[in-house]
Motif scaffolding. Structure first.
Motif, PDB file in Angstrom:
ATOM      1  N   GLN A  13       0.828  -1.201   0.000  1.00  0.00           N
ATOM      2  CA  GLN A  13       0.000   0.000   0.000  1.00  0.00           C
ATOM      3  C   GLN A  13       0.866   1.257   0.000  1.00  0.00           C
ATOM      4  OE1 GLN A  13      -2.595  -0.433   3.407  1.00  0.00           O
ATOM      5  NE2 GLN A  13      -4.152  -1.465   2.162  1.00  0.00           N
ATOM      6  N   THR A  14       0.274   2.341  -0.423  1.00  0.00           N
ATOM      7  CA  THR A  14       0.944   3.638  -0.386  1.00  0.00           C
ATOM      8  C   THR A  14       1.472   3.904   1.024  1.00  0.00           C
ATOM      9  OG1 THR A  14      -0.409   4.550  -2.167  1.00  0.00           O
ATOM     10  CG2 THR A  14       0.647   6.108  -0.678  1.00  0.00           C
ATOM     11  N   SER A  84       8.289   4.733   2.115  1.00  0.00           N
ATOM     12  CA  SER A  84       7.328   5.771   1.697  1.00  0.00           C
ATOM     13  C   SER A  84       6.927   5.581   0.232  1.00  0.00           C
ATOM     14  CB  SER A  84       7.937   7.162   1.897  1.00  0.00           C
ATOM     15  OG  SER A  84       8.304   7.361   3.236  1.00  0.00           O
ATOM     16  N   LYS A  86       5.014   5.104  -3.244  1.00  0.00           N
ATOM     17  CA  LYS A  86       3.911   5.798  -3.882  1.00  0.00           C
ATOM     18  C   LYS A  86       3.436   4.984  -5.088  1.00  0.00           C
ATOM     19  CE  LYS A  86       6.481  10.103  -3.082  1.00  0.00           C
ATOM     20  NZ  LYS A  86       7.063  11.298  -3.760  1.00  0.00           N
ATOM     21  N   PRO A  87       2.207   5.226  -5.547  1.00  0.00           N
ATOM     22  CA  PRO A  87       1.753   4.515  -6.753  1.00  0.00           C
ATOM     23  C   PRO A  87       2.676   4.727  -7.952  1.00  0.00           C
ATOM     24  CG  PRO A  87      -0.112   5.457  -5.607  1.00  0.00           C
ATOM     25  CD  PRO A  87       1.108   5.945  -4.881  1.00  0.00           C
ATOM     26  N   ASP A  88       3.300   5.881  -8.039  1.00  0.00           N
ATOM     27  CA  ASP A  88       4.236   6.144  -9.142  1.00  0.00           C
ATOM     28  C   ASP A  88       5.481   5.268  -9.095  1.00  0.00           C
ATOM     29  OD1 ASP A  88       3.719   9.759  -9.544  1.00  0.00           O
ATOM     30  OD2 ASP A  88       2.599   8.016 -10.262  1.00  0.00           O
ATOM     31  N   THR A  90       5.305   2.101  -8.906  1.00  0.00           N
ATOM     32  CA  THR A  90       4.922   0.839  -9.525  1.00  0.00           C
ATOM     33  C   THR A  90       5.689   0.622 -10.820  1.00  0.00           C
ATOM     34  OG1 THR A  90       2.717   0.861  -8.546  1.00  0.00           O
ATOM     35  CG2 THR A  90       3.017  -0.441 -10.558  1.00  0.00           C
ATOM     36  N   THR A 118       4.318  -3.332  -7.058  1.00  0.00           N
ATOM     37  CA  THR A 118       3.040  -2.654  -7.280  1.00  0.00           C
ATOM     38  C   THR A 118       2.636  -1.948  -5.997  1.00  0.00           C
ATOM     39  OG1 THR A 118       2.365  -4.352  -8.867  1.00  0.00           O
ATOM     40  CG2 THR A 118       0.650  -2.930  -7.979  1.00  0.00           C
ATOM     41  N   VAL A 119       2.374  -0.663  -6.116  1.00  0.00           N
ATOM     42  CA  VAL A 119       1.974   0.147  -4.969  1.00  0.00           C
ATOM     43  C   VAL A 119       0.534   0.574  -5.188  1.00  0.00           C
ATOM     44  CG1 VAL A 119       2.507   2.128  -3.520  1.00  0.00           C
ATOM     45  CG2 VAL A 119       4.343   0.947  -4.750  1.00  0.00           C
ATOM     46  N   SER A 120      -0.336   0.156  -4.301  1.00  0.00           N
ATOM     47  CA  SER A 120      -1.751   0.479  -4.433  1.00  0.00           C
ATOM     48  C   SER A 120      -2.080   1.776  -3.705  1.00  0.00           C
ATOM     49  CB  SER A 120      -2.607  -0.658  -3.873  1.00  0.00           C
ATOM     50  OG  SER A 120      -2.358  -0.811  -2.489  1.00  0.00           O
ATOM     51  N   SER A 121      -3.030   2.495  -4.255  1.00  0.00           N
ATOM     52  CA  SER A 121      -3.412   3.791  -3.649  1.00  0.00           C
ATOM     53  C   SER A 121      -4.529   3.623  -2.642  1.00  0.00           C
ATOM     54  CB  SER A 121      -3.833   4.764  -4.747  1.00  0.00           C
ATOM     55  OG  SER A 121      -4.893   4.203  -5.486  1.00  0.00           O
TER      56      SER A 121
END
Length: 121
Positions: A13-14, A84, A86-88, A90, A118-121
């Motif tokens: 997760q984010t 820390s 972030k979705p970016d 990913t 993969t970072v989920s928002s």
């Protein structure tokens, strides 16, 4: 010849953290510069971080202050601690080995197969 195998990717997760590992074959690991790059779908490969044989480090602007590259030569392994997230962030993350530390992918001679982050928002 150097073979590189990445591990440690996954879904987070984010704001979360992950640590990527890259295990290298060969007895001369300590003499190589190691780098991490990433590539998101539809985007060009992006420099993330590099570490020299003497453990000097350099980071891409987008990860500076959040990611840390390190190496343990006795284990033929380089790490990428990612905090820390972030979705970016990913992307598929690749490690690479070469003769000198560089932000240019062309400076590296050997590449791993990559590991998905993969970072989920």
């Amino acid at each position: 010849q150097v073979q590189l195998v990445e591990s440690g990717g996954g879904l987070v997760q984010t704001g979360g953290s992950l640590r990527l590992s890259c295990a290298a074959s060969g007895r001369t690991f300590g003499s190589y510069a190691m780098g991490w790059f990433r590539q998101a779908p539809g985007k060009e490969r992006e420099f993330v971080a590099t570490i020299s044989w003497s453990e000097s480090t350099y980071y891409g602007d987008s990860v500076k202050g959040r990611f840390t590259i390190s190496r343990v030569n006795a284990k033929n392994t380089v790490y990428l601690q990612m905090n820390s997230l972030k979705p970016d962030d990913t992307a598929v993350y690749y490690c690479a080995a070469g003769g000198r530390p560089s932000s240019a992918g062309s400076a590296y001679d050997w590449w791993g197969q990559g590991t998905q982050v993969t970072v989920s928002s």
